[in-house]
Enzyme design. Structure first.
Site, short mmCIF file in Angstrom:
data_model
loop_
_atom_site.label_atom_id
_atom_site.label_comp_id
_atom_site.label_asym_id
_atom_site.label_seq_id
_atom_site.Cartn_x
_atom_site.Cartn_y
_atom_site.Cartn_z
N TYR A 1 0.80 -1.23 0.00
CA TYR A 1 0.00 0.00 0.00
C TYR A 1 0.83 1.28 0.00
O TYR A 1 0.28 2.37 -0.11
CB TYR A 1 -0.96 0.00 1.20
CG TYR A 1 -1.91 -1.16 1.16
CD1 TYR A 1 -2.94 -1.21 0.22
CD2 TYR A 1 -1.78 -2.23 2.03
CE1 TYR A 1 -3.81 -2.28 0.16
CE2 TYR A 1 -2.66 -3.30 2.00
CZ TYR A 1 -3.67 -3.33 1.06
OH TYR A 1 -4.52 -4.39 1.01
N SER B 1 -3.83 -1.01 -4.44
CA SER B 1 -3.08 -2.13 -5.04
C SER B 1 -3.85 -2.65 -6.25
O SER B 1 -5.03 -2.36 -6.44
CB SER B 1 -2.89 -3.25 -4.02
OG SER B 1 -4.13 -3.86 -3.72
N ASN C 1 -13.16 3.58 -1.95
CA ASN C 1 -12.25 2.45 -1.79
C ASN C 1 -12.88 1.61 -0.68
O ASN C 1 -12.73 1.93 0.50
CB ASN C 1 -10.84 2.91 -1.41
CG ASN C 1 -9.88 1.75 -1.28
OD1 ASN C 1 -10.30 0.61 -1.09
ND2 ASN C 1 -8.60 2.03 -1.36
N ASP D 1 -25.87 -2.80 -2.50
CA ASP D 1 -27.28 -2.42 -2.50
C ASP D 1 -27.46 -0.95 -2.11
O ASP D 1 -28.33 -0.26 -2.66
CB ASP D 1 -28.08 -3.31 -1.56
CG ASP D 1 -28.26 -4.73 -2.09
OD1 ASP D 1 -27.96 -4.98 -3.27
OD2 ASP D 1 -28.68 -5.59 -1.29
N HIS E 1 -8.83 1.24 -5.84
CA HIS E 1 -7.99 0.36 -5.01
C HIS E 1 -6.54 0.79 -5.18
O HIS E 1 -6.09 1.01 -6.31
CB HIS E 1 -8.15 -1.10 -5.40
CG HIS E 1 -9.54 -1.59 -5.24
ND1 HIS E 1 -10.07 -1.93 -4.01
CD2 HIS E 1 -10.54 -1.74 -6.15
CE1 HIS E 1 -11.33 -2.29 -4.18
NE2 HIS E 1 -11.63 -2.18 -5.46
N HIS F 1 -15.02 -7.40 -1.67
CA HIS F 1 -15.13 -8.81 -2.03
C HIS F 1 -16.22 -9.54 -1.25
O HIS F 1 -16.44 -10.73 -1.47
CB HIS F 1 -13.79 -9.51 -1.78
CG HIS F 1 -12.63 -8.65 -2.13
ND1 HIS F 1 -12.31 -8.32 -3.44
CD2 HIS F 1 -11.73 -7.99 -1.35
CE1 HIS F 1 -11.25 -7.52 -3.43
NE2 HIS F 1 -10.88 -7.30 -2.18
N ARG G 1 -9.48 -11.85 -3.91
CA ARG G 1 -9.55 -10.40 -4.13
C ARG G 1 -9.89 -10.05 -5.58
O ARG G 1 -10.09 -8.88 -5.90
CB ARG G 1 -8.23 -9.74 -3.75
CG ARG G 1 -7.91 -9.84 -2.28
CD ARG G 1 -6.67 -9.02 -1.94
NE ARG G 1 -6.14 -9.35 -0.65
CZ ARG G 1 -6.56 -8.81 0.50
NH1 ARG G 1 -7.52 -7.91 0.49
NH2 ARG G 1 -6.01 -9.18 1.64
#
Length: 145
Positions: free
Chosen positions: A24, A104, A76, A89, A102, A82, A113
């Protein structure tokens, strides 16, 4: 009138700069939020930043965005990417266009992922660009959404 954007960061993003810097990077959440403010201002937009480690708080914040006149969301979702049908929703429910970000490249990581519950309903997805992905997403949101 300036476009109103909401930046949402999900679980564990408060640990940026400390958590797995090899994945990160060294930037902190404060760095991300400063970058977001600078980018929005440069694009003539306003931005509100929100981070929570709690799924319900993220959902509540998305719901509130509708009544606040938020015109675009940059999110993010962290690990909820996941796993969270409820987050999906909420985004569908408010019908505010959003961009998924994201730090990464989730497709170069563990197989679990690789799937996002949000990507197919997002206006765009940015991954693997480090925190520069936020800059691109906010700039796009301010100018195109």
């Amino acid at each position: 009138m300036a476009k109103k954007i909401l930046l949402i960061n999900g679980p564990n993003l408060n640990l940026l700069g400390m958590r797995e810097p090899e994945i990160y990077g060294a930037a902190t959440l404060t760095d991300v939020e400063s970058l977001a403010q600078e980018t929005a201002q440069h694009a003539g937009a306003s931005i509100t930043c929100f981070q929570s480690n709690h799924e319900g708080a993220l959902i509540d914040r998305i719901h509130a965005a509708k009544t606040e006149g938020i015109e675009a969301i940059v999110i993010n979702p962290g690990g909820l990417t996941h796993t969270s049908v409820a987050l999906r929703d909420a985004l569908v429910g408010v019908a505010i266009p959003f961009i998924e970000v994201h730090i990464s490249n989730i497709h170069q990581r563990e197989a679990f992922r690789h799937h996002s519950f949000l990507s197919e309903i997002a206006r765009g997805v940015l991954c693997g660009l480090g925190i520069e992905g936020y800059r691109a997403a906010i700039d796009f949101a301010a100018k195109k959404l």
